[in-house]
Structures are given as structure tokens and as C-alpha cells.
Design an enzyme around this catalytic site. Sequence first.
Site, PDB file in Angstrom:
ATOM      1  N   CYS A 120       0.858  -1.180   0.000  1.00 45.23           N
ATOM      2  CA  CYS A 120       0.000   0.000   0.000  1.00 45.23           C
ATOM      3  C   CYS A 120       0.894   1.230   0.000  1.00 45.23           C
ATOM      4  O   CYS A 120       2.098   1.129   0.192  1.00 45.23           O
ATOM      5  CB  CYS A 120      -0.911   0.003   1.222  1.00 45.23           C
ATOM      6  SG  CYS A 120      -2.291   1.170   1.033  1.00 45.23           S
ATOM      7  N   CYS A 122      -0.160   4.266   1.736  1.00 48.26           N
ATOM      8  CA  CYS A 122      -0.547   5.255   2.749  1.00 48.26           C
ATOM      9  C   CYS A 122       0.515   5.517   3.807  1.00 48.26           C
ATOM     10  O   CYS A 122       0.584   6.610   4.361  1.00 48.26           O
ATOM     11  CB  CYS A 122      -1.868   4.882   3.402  1.00 48.26           C
ATOM     12  SG  CYS A 122      -1.845   3.307   4.260  1.00 48.26           S
ATOM     13  N   LYS A 195     -12.327  -4.885   2.052  1.00 48.43           N
ATOM     14  CA  LYS A 195     -11.788  -4.028   3.113  1.00 48.43           C
ATOM     15  C   LYS A 195     -12.727  -2.854   3.304  1.00 48.43           C
ATOM     16  O   LYS A 195     -12.953  -2.069   2.388  1.00 48.43           O
ATOM     17  CB  LYS A 195     -10.390  -3.556   2.720  1.00 48.43           C
ATOM     18  CG  LYS A 195      -9.755  -2.632   3.734  1.00 48.43           C
ATOM     19  CD  LYS A 195      -8.320  -2.325   3.371  1.00 48.43           C
ATOM     20  CE  LYS A 195      -7.730  -1.305   4.329  1.00 48.43           C
ATOM     21  NZ  LYS A 195      -6.342  -0.984   3.983  1.00 48.43           N
ATOM     22  N   ARG A 205      -3.260   3.608  12.542  1.00 51.46           N
ATOM     23  CA  ARG A 205      -2.807   4.861  11.934  1.00 51.46           C
ATOM     24  C   ARG A 205      -1.846   5.593  12.841  1.00 51.46           C
ATOM     25  O   ARG A 205      -1.028   6.364  12.382  1.00 51.46           O
ATOM     26  CB  ARG A 205      -4.016   5.701  11.516  1.00 51.46           C
ATOM     27  CG  ARG A 205      -4.719   4.990  10.353  1.00 51.46           C
ATOM     28  CD  ARG A 205      -5.967   5.662   9.877  1.00 51.46           C
ATOM     29  NE  ARG A 205      -6.626   4.796   8.903  1.00 51.46           N
ATOM     30  CZ  ARG A 205      -7.826   5.006   8.411  1.00 51.46           C
ATOM     31  NH1 ARG A 205      -8.511   6.066   8.802  1.00 51.46           N
ATOM     32  NH2 ARG A 205      -8.355   4.170   7.543  1.00 51.46           N
ATOM     33  N   ARG A 217     -11.142   7.660   3.848  1.00 46.78           N
ATOM     34  CA  ARG A 217     -10.881   6.656   2.820  1.00 46.78           C
ATOM     35  C   ARG A 217     -12.156   6.093   2.190  1.00 46.78           C
ATOM     36  O   ARG A 217     -12.154   5.040   1.576  1.00 46.78           O
ATOM     37  CB  ARG A 217     -10.076   5.502   3.419  1.00 46.78           C
ATOM     38  CG  ARG A 217      -8.747   5.916   4.053  1.00 46.78           C
ATOM     39  CD  ARG A 217      -7.765   4.755   4.018  1.00 46.78           C
ATOM     40  NE  ARG A 217      -6.702   4.815   4.994  1.00 46.78           N
ATOM     41  CZ  ARG A 217      -5.688   5.672   4.980  1.00 46.78           C
ATOM     42  NH1 ARG A 217      -5.614   6.600   4.052  1.00 46.78           N
ATOM     43  NH2 ARG A 217      -4.757   5.616   5.902  1.00 46.78           N
ATOM     44  N   LYS A 248     -11.646  -7.740   6.058  1.00 43.90           N
ATOM     45  CA  LYS A 248     -11.050  -6.882   7.076  1.00 43.90           C
ATOM     46  C   LYS A 248     -11.968  -5.693   7.356  1.00 43.90           C
ATOM     47  O   LYS A 248     -12.422  -5.064   6.397  1.00 43.90           O
ATOM     48  CB  LYS A 248      -9.705  -6.389   6.539  1.00 43.90           C
ATOM     49  CG  LYS A 248      -9.006  -5.379   7.393  1.00 43.90           C
ATOM     50  CD  LYS A 248      -7.792  -4.889   6.684  1.00 43.90           C
ATOM     51  CE  LYS A 248      -7.210  -3.771   7.510  1.00 43.90           C
ATOM     52  NZ  LYS A 248      -6.337  -2.921   6.768  1.00 43.90           N
ATOM     53  N   TYR A 313      -2.530  -9.087  16.045  1.00 42.94           N
ATOM     54  CA  TYR A 313      -1.469  -8.608  16.928  1.00 42.94           C
ATOM     55  C   TYR A 313      -1.326  -9.540  18.127  1.00 42.94           C
ATOM     56  O   TYR A 313      -0.364  -9.451  18.876  1.00 42.94           O
ATOM     57  CB  TYR A 313      -1.774  -7.162  17.362  1.00 42.94           C
ATOM     58  CG  TYR A 313      -1.912  -6.275  16.140  1.00 42.94           C
ATOM     59  CD1 TYR A 313      -0.789  -5.802  15.466  1.00 42.94           C
ATOM     60  CD2 TYR A 313      -3.178  -5.978  15.595  1.00 42.94           C
ATOM     61  CE1 TYR A 313      -0.908  -5.044  14.311  1.00 42.94           C
ATOM     62  CE2 TYR A 313      -3.309  -5.220  14.437  1.00 42.94           C
ATOM     63  CZ  TYR A 313      -2.160  -4.766  13.798  1.00 42.94           C
ATOM     64  OH  TYR A 313      -2.282  -4.032  12.639  1.00 42.94           O
TER      65      TYR A 313
HETATM   66  C1  PBG Z   1      -2.951   0.073   4.691  1.00 47.26           C
HETATM   67  C2  PBG Z   1      -3.491  -0.728   5.818  1.00 47.26           C
HETATM   68  C3  PBG Z   1      -4.262  -0.313   6.917  1.00 47.26           C
HETATM   69  C4  PBG Z   1      -4.419  -1.428   7.723  1.00 47.26           C
HETATM   70  C5  PBG Z   1      -3.774  -2.482   7.094  1.00 47.26           C
HETATM   71  N1  PBG Z   1      -3.238  -2.029   5.905  1.00 47.26           N
HETATM   72  C6  PBG Z   1      -4.757   1.027   7.298  1.00 47.26           C
HETATM   73  C7  PBG Z   1      -5.829   1.673   6.594  1.00 47.26           C
HETATM   74  O1  PBG Z   1      -6.362   1.223   5.589  1.00 47.26           O
HETATM   75  O2  PBG Z   1      -6.153   2.775   7.039  1.00 47.26           O
HETATM   76  C8  PBG Z   1      -5.125  -1.469   9.046  1.00 47.26           C
HETATM   77  C9  PBG Z   1      -4.695  -2.561   9.954  1.00 47.26           C
HETATM   78  C10 PBG Z   1      -5.133  -2.407  11.369  1.00 47.26           C
HETATM   79  O3  PBG Z   1      -5.943  -1.537  11.736  1.00 47.26           O
HETATM   80  O4  PBG Z   1      -4.651  -3.199  12.176  1.00 47.26           O
HETATM   81  N2  PBG Z   1      -3.864   0.628   3.839  1.00 47.26           N
END
Ligand code: PBG
Length: 323
Positions: A120, A122, A195, A205, A217, A248, A313
Site C-alpha cells: 500500500c 498510505c 476491506k 494509523r 478513505r 477486514k 497482533y
Molecule cells: C494500509 C493498511 C491499513 C491497515 C492495514 N493495511 C490502514 C488503513 O487502511 O487505514 C489497518 C490494519 C489495522 O488496523 O490493524 N492501507
Amino acid sequence: MAELVHRPRRLRRREALRALVREARLAREDLVLPLFACPGEGVRREISSMPGVFNLSVDEVVREASRAFDVGVGAVILFGLPETKDETATGAYARDGVVQAAIRAVRRAVPEMVVIADTCLCEYTSHGHCGVVREGELLNDETLELLAQTAVSQAEAGADIVAPSAMMDGQVGAIREALDGAGLEQTAIMSYAVKYASAFYGPFREAAASAPAFGDRRSYQMDAANAREAMREAELDYAEGADFLMVKPATAYLDILRMVRDRFDLPLAAYHVSGEYAMIKAAAARGWIDEERVMLETLTSIRRAGADLIITYYAQDAARLLK
Ligand code: PBG
């Protein structure tokens, strides 16, 4: 009193009997541990909203990955916090980027470990969005090119699996084509196919310093209310060549996991995300719940809903208890 023909309690009398009829099983082998690689050496900085989770310099990523492997966790998913961020996410596809270095180091130190790279932008863009932004719009097709470069750089560094999470249309196809073009046809794609735009990503974040600087987003991640759309997303990624599908977050979307499980035969991953972890941690810290039991019950519910593997985690804690 009428005769009771069926007495479900007969099978609940002893643990061995309960184990014999247990339907869903949680195993160490199903767990994937997320790790956050940052610059420096000897860095181990705890994330305040995720007790027990750290930003780790590459040497510490290696130590954490070997520790996880030793308790039976066979896979890690790596995220990177680059030295600097810019408009085009240069750090995401730099050959010597922090995640590429972490991939190489884990590959070398723990050769049997499955190394997954989150693909990704971001974490690497100055504005915190998952792609190229122009006049406030996130541009889909321009972003595909950068995601493909990122995936190739991660695969070249030794990732077994790349996991695109930007929710750009066509990202799986673009990445498959780029990998194959680079002679990396053995690198698998774990698609974050479904997602949702979720408030449960809040603590992540902080961990990845990737909160969007403006807006949110919702123009690329899915609306929490939609289930049929999730099937269309999964269908597209299946058609584009995904090797795994993912849903997710996990616990607020167990119905979606079940639907994907029933309709698609690819291995299915669930991401038990940062906010889901943080909520258990916070309640446990106040003594309001039993952390171990809530953790295992939660992870079991994700397996029961249909996930083959769980990114969490809690991977190491759960693995230790399942040993
Ligand atoms: C990257 C990404 C994110 C997460 C995993 N890959 C953040 C998002 O989309 O804002 C979130 C994982 C988590 O909250 O544990 N885009």
C-alpha cells in the site's frame, strides 16, 4: 416429565469429550503476526494505543520474527515507516526502503518463515492516502502503476506473498502482471479483497503514522453496510488472479467472512485489526474482562466464521497458549 431423547449435555461432560466434537479449531499455524519496521537500530517504540505492539528497527524486527517463529507462528506481515514521506510514496518502492530491508533481513535470519508484505502507499505518502492524489481526488490507474512497482520491489527483496490493501480497482491484476513480467511468477498475492472503511483502524494509523491529512478513505474502502458488494469485490480479485482473499476487519464482519467462505474456494484470511486488539487490551487493563479468554474466544469465532488464517497482533500470545 416427557422422555428427553436428545441431551446435548452428554457431549459436554469432560474436556476430552468436548475436544472430540469441537468443530472449529484454532492452531498456531493459522496465525500471522503484523510487524512495523522503522528506521534506526535498536529501536523498540511502543504504540500507545496498542500495548505490546511496537515500531521496530530492522534488527528488532528480526528478533521479534524469530521469537514468533519459536513459539510456532509461521508467518509475519510487514509494514514500513519510511524516513521521509512524499506525494508519490517513493519510500514504498525504493529498493533499499525500510520494508524491503526488513523483508531481506527476516528472510535471511528465519528462512523458514513466510514473509508477507503489505502493499500500500498510505504509510509512504505525505498526505496519508493510499494512492496518487490530484486536486483532492485519488487517482485509480496512476496508483496501480506505483502499487505494481511496490509489489515487485517487495518480491525482489524476498517476500513470499504480497498483500495489496489500497482498495484500488484492478490492483490484483496490475500486480500479477508486473510480478510475472519481472519473472516473479512464484510470488503469491493475498488480496485485501473486502476491506471496509472502518473506525477500527484507528490505532494502526498511530502505529504507521498514516492517518489521511484530509478527508477519509470512503472513496476507496467499502461502506460498512454492504454485503453483496463484498461478493463483487471478491469475484473481481478472484478473476484477476488472487491466491488468497481477505476480509477486514474481522469481528464486525463475521457474516461477510462466512459469505466469502461459502462462495469462494481460495484460502481465506481475516484481519483482526488494531482497534479490535485495542478494545480487548483496554477492557482487560481495567480488569473488566479476562484477556486470555476473550482473545481466544474472539479468534475462535473468526475461524468458525470461515477464516483459514488470521492476521492478529495477538499471534504470539495466542500461539503460546495453544502450544
Ligand atoms: C494500509 C493498511 C491499513 C491497515 C492495514 N493495511 C490502514 C488503513 O487502511 O487505514 C489497518 C490494519 C489495522 O488496523 O490493524 N492501507
